[in-house]
Scaffold this active site. Structure first.
Site, PDB file in Angstrom:
ATOM      1  N   ALA A 108      -7.872   7.581  -6.875  1.00 33.22           N
ATOM      2  CA  ALA A 108      -9.242   8.105  -6.746  1.00 33.22           C
ATOM      3  C   ALA A 108      -9.646   8.214  -5.282  1.00 33.22           C
ATOM      4  O   ALA A 108     -10.269   9.192  -4.854  1.00 33.22           O
ATOM      5  CB  ALA A 108     -10.222   7.199  -7.497  1.00 33.22           C
ATOM      6  N   GLU A 109      -9.281   7.217  -4.501  1.00 31.50           N
ATOM      7  CA  GLU A 109      -9.669   7.210  -3.101  1.00 31.50           C
ATOM      8  C   GLU A 109      -8.978   8.346  -2.338  1.00 31.50           C
ATOM      9  O   GLU A 109      -9.605   9.050  -1.538  1.00 31.50           O
ATOM     10  CB  GLU A 109      -9.332   5.853  -2.468  1.00 31.50           C
ATOM     11  CG  GLU A 109     -10.256   4.739  -2.961  1.00 31.50           C
ATOM     12  CD  GLU A 109      -9.665   3.335  -2.798  1.00 31.50           C
ATOM     13  OE1 GLU A 109     -10.312   2.369  -3.222  1.00 31.50           O
ATOM     14  OE2 GLU A 109      -8.558   3.226  -2.249  1.00 31.50           O
ATOM     15  N   GLN A 110      -7.708   8.540  -2.572  1.00 32.56           N
ATOM     16  CA  GLN A 110      -6.985   9.602  -1.871  1.00 32.56           C
ATOM     17  C   GLN A 110      -7.498  10.978  -2.317  1.00 32.56           C
ATOM     18  O   GLN A 110      -7.684  11.873  -1.498  1.00 32.56           O
ATOM     19  CB  GLN A 110      -5.475   9.480  -2.109  1.00 32.56           C
ATOM     20  CG  GLN A 110      -4.871   8.227  -1.461  1.00 32.56           C
ATOM     21  CD  GLN A 110      -3.370   8.372  -1.182  1.00 32.56           C
ATOM     22  OE1 GLN A 110      -2.835   9.487  -1.194  1.00 32.56           O
ATOM     23  NE2 GLN A 110      -2.722   7.261  -0.903  1.00 32.56           N
ATOM     24  N   SER A 146      -6.302   3.650  -5.754  1.00 31.50           N
ATOM     25  CA  SER A 146      -5.706   4.439  -4.675  1.00 31.50           C
ATOM     26  C   SER A 146      -5.772   5.923  -4.983  1.00 31.50           C
ATOM     27  O   SER A 146      -6.068   6.747  -4.113  1.00 31.50           O
ATOM     28  CB  SER A 146      -4.242   4.034  -4.462  1.00 31.50           C
ATOM     29  OG  SER A 146      -4.165   2.935  -3.582  1.00 31.50           O
ATOM     30  N   HIS A 203       0.827  -1.216   0.000  1.00 30.63           N
ATOM     31  CA  HIS A 203       0.000   0.000   0.000  1.00 30.63           C
ATOM     32  C   HIS A 203       0.858   1.262   0.000  1.00 30.63           C
ATOM     33  O   HIS A 203       1.921   1.295   0.610  1.00 30.63           O
ATOM     34  CB  HIS A 203      -0.939   0.007   1.213  1.00 30.63           C
ATOM     35  CG  HIS A 203      -2.115  -0.897   1.010  1.00 30.63           C
ATOM     36  ND1 HIS A 203      -2.032  -2.271   1.084  1.00 30.63           N
ATOM     37  CD2 HIS A 203      -3.415  -0.623   0.696  1.00 30.63           C
ATOM     38  CE1 HIS A 203      -3.221  -2.804   0.851  1.00 30.63           C
ATOM     39  NE2 HIS A 203      -4.076  -1.836   0.608  1.00 30.63           N
ATOM     40  N   PRO A 204       0.393   2.262  -0.678  1.00 37.66           N
ATOM     41  CA  PRO A 204       1.152   3.527  -0.737  1.00 37.66           C
ATOM     42  C   PRO A 204       0.963   4.315   0.560  1.00 37.66           C
ATOM     43  O   PRO A 204       0.036   4.063   1.320  1.00 37.66           O
ATOM     44  CB  PRO A 204       0.490   4.272  -1.895  1.00 37.66           C
ATOM     45  CG  PRO A 204      -0.935   3.811  -1.854  1.00 37.66           C
ATOM     46  CD  PRO A 204      -0.877   2.369  -1.416  1.00 37.66           C
TER      47      PRO A 204
END
Lengths: 295, 295, 295, 295
Positions: free
Chosen positions: B89-91, B87, B70-71
């Protein structure tokens, strides 16, 4: 300025009278001088009425000179050159010495537009106003004709003078020039006044930054030991009153959510009647609250 | 990502299954691959449980690799190098691509402190959070021991995966991953729902600037045509919902003060349960208002 | 009376049509008979409009006969001699068969005064009223002239007929003749809907005794499983809705005073629009409560 | 009984002292007599404490005689034979001379059951109670053992005596024996105190009929000129406070429904602390209202 008894004003020499009240009207000791002829005064209201009568009956050019004797609001050059102690304190009290750049420009624009149209300074009783309301009032007054604005200027000068008199003269009667802003926190979860709630009162500004008026904490009665604002007019304007209810309920071990549904509760409201008593209570549980304009 | 029917996931080839669901767990298509063995699935809950079982039963080093894949949150270098579409889009949805400098520094500090202590990235299901709550959660998690944080990471990864599955897979049943935030304005002056009241929902931030979540207007029922937040978790955090009641009452020719006692009414509250339905109504007159946590 | 489909009414013989709808207008099957000529009907609204048109276009003496065919309200002699099944059910539903002596006398006085002045019976759609509102309406109608009261009688007959049609005929569209009364209890002490609160709805009467309309208990959503009144007009009148909050909070082990400050909370309100949805919620803590007319 | 200054009680003869205070404890002038030895008294609290000390230190048989000297509550035979003026006034003040038949029977049963078990009369400070609360207290006290009830009797006798002393003796300090019940009506439709609202306070009774405690009307401040109950304990019990808001809003030409949604608003609440200040305000519009236990 130190305070003086109405009895002393009735008994003193004309020179002493003028020395005491000469600054009530900006740069116009002649008003106090002429008012001595109406002595003795029953009280401060009669004294003030006598001074108003002097102005009401003065020649138009004298009244115009009185108006023109007033400084601009928030004018840097004039401030540098020196204002009367009274004007300076009144303008600073309204925050006119701590304007944002945008507010400063707005005041310059207002002063200039007003002088250009009417040939007189834009006069407002600063102690009855906030930065916002001074600028808003201008929008209402600029479209008027000159006669109306001369009268509006005189009315504002009366308000300025009444406040100066009210603070100078000690008498059994009082000029109706002060208002009051108060609050009260009732904890409807426990059915008791909420003690120990931190409260912050902030003056909001459209163009500048908000200004903290006062910070306090509720006592055992859920009230503040002193009203939030009192012994002065409550400045016309928009305010936010913030109650720290999250820490209050946490301190009482009341089960809530994490983070608590209610933590800092802001009540935003406007003052329109500076001489009235405005009561803004908070009825609160961890999950609900209500407020209303009380009196 | 396009949606796919549960029936099709049951019927398709293993490769197509992995193609469809391989990104549900970050950089870990092996989870989808092994989940195919549990087919057929009655619905999306059973599918998701099968994927969780794969992770639960995986060797510790595989689970650690999943975590490490995970980043960081809001890491500029990683963003430049490229995140998975999911990731990213979510962030971005949580505003992590538009941080203030102070927030940026806070996230860097958090990521670094967490990696230093635990040797893994700080993982949070960003869609369930605001900037504030991510930073606050960190304060709660940093004192934990490593075993606890490995489990917390897996739990957050499940939340991330559940939301990805919920948006990918069409099924009669639903994962319980969405919440709702709604409001309602009742005009107690006229005894009617308040129609035409402008509403603004803002996410507050301790370190950065507030972010407008949505602006809308009440309909004839005093409600908004769509809930303020829906079809997603309601991010944990602090919000301010502002109602333009001054213009509303002015438009109805209701006599008030000048300026009106109430103009913009802010309700400030926190969300703690992203998957719940939170209703925050306003009961209002020109002189009073009340709110409560409804459902 | 059993229900019948609009399609069947369109297709059936004239005799069957009259058999089905002959009693919609009291003792006046000729109205149904003539309405058959307007077949087919799209729905129940069109059917009802056709029946009204028959009455509207009928000769004055026929209309007067229709009016005179109606019984008095709460007349013992007529009841003994026999009312139509419809009239009997409608009057009993409004409690006209269980009047106190004082109410009985009041109804006798009303019927007699009305007949004496206008020569026709005092007609009211009983299902839209309570004992109180029937007597109050009389006070408003008695000063009218005869033409007005003939029209008022026809209007009441239409309301009676519309309700009879609405209950007889099954159609996709609906006559707008039903209202709803509902409630909701929100516990602001816990921030949750209040489940298990006993509720009693009582119809108040100026002259007689109160009449329990319904008793129920709130469900997990703080609502009642069924609205307090629905599938019918909400009778115009004054009501008291009482909530047993003392037992509710005691059951939740909430600390209160002894006796509890709030135990049985009565909300007293009037219904004025029988075809509307009236929502009367209770927002309550052990120390406070609020209600409002919702919708 | 006329009032007497504490200074005079300190200075007067022993006989005069006993003449003044001999009836403070029912049929027990010896208590006043012995209390003279403790003179002089700083104030009324010290005087009363001295009288209590006499009782506390009296021989058990004297204390029992004191208890047995008290009359039954609401006993017709004893009333006919004659009570002390004090007892008579106190019992009548609680409405014990105007009981319903059912209440009368309940009191007879209570007196008899209590005497049978404990051999002493059932003593309650009637001025702190309503008919209901006397009967309810009995249910709590009957299960006790005799020692507890002897002490409870003494405690009640102290309360009776304290009230008699408080009304007899004039002193700068005060016994803490009085409470207050007040109200306040705020019209949230106009944002002003509601003036001219008729208010009725009724004591509710489970067994008898309700009893009007007071009828009044709000003044310009939305308050009543006098508190609803003051200069005495607020009797423990259940009350209904009814506000005539329908006529109030009609008088202000506020548009409402017909009949008005809100007309007579009853607030039903209980008093549990007779010596406290209980404030029960009403915040009202034609369509909503709220109340809370204030102070």
């Amino acid at each position: 300025m130190s305070s003086i008894l109405i009895a002393d004003l009735n008994a003193c020499s004309r020179d002493d009278f003028v020395a005491a009240l000469g600054n009530v009207f900006e740069y116009s000791p002649w008003i106090a001088e002429q008012a001595t002829l109406a002595r003795p005064f029953d009280g401060v209201q009669q004294l003030f009425d006598a001074m108003k009568t002097v102005v009401d009956q003065a020649a138009p050019e004298l009244r115009l000179a009185l108006i023109k004797g007033h400084p601009d609001l928030a004018n840097k050059a004039q401030r540098a050159a020196g204002l009367t102690a009274e004007s300076s304190a009144e303008q600073n009290g309204a925050g006119l010495d701590r304007l944002s750049d945008a507010e400063f420009e707005a005041f310059e624009r207002v002063n200039s537009a007003y002088r250009t149209k009417f040939g007189i300074p834009y006069i407002v009783c600063a102690r009855r106003h906030t930065r916002n309301s001074i600028l808003r009032d201008f929008e209402h007054r600029l479209p008027n004709d000159t006669a109306t604005e001369v009268q509006n200027s005189i009315d504002e000068i009366y308000r300025i003078a009444a406040l100066r008199v009210a603070e100078l003269v000690v008498s059994e009667d009082r000029l109706d020039v002060f208002g009051r802003l108060s609050t009260h926190v009732l904890d409807a979860h426990s059915g008791r006044p909420a003690a120990g709630v931190a409260i912050e009162l902030v003056e909001l500004s459209d163009l500048g930054i908000s200004r903290v008026v006062t910070r306090t904490i509720t006592n055992a009665d859920g009230r503040t030991d002193q009203p939030l604002i009192h012994h002065r007019p409550v400045p016309i304007g928009c305010y936010e009153l913030t109650f720290s209810v999250g820490p209050y309920f946490a301190g009482r071990q009341v089960a809530t959510s994490n983070p608590p549904f209610l933590d800092q509760i802001p009540l935003r409201f406007s003052v329109s009647e500076p001489e009235s008593h405005l009561h803004v209570p908070l009825l609160v549980t961890p999950w609900s609250y209500a407020t209303y304009r009380g009196s």
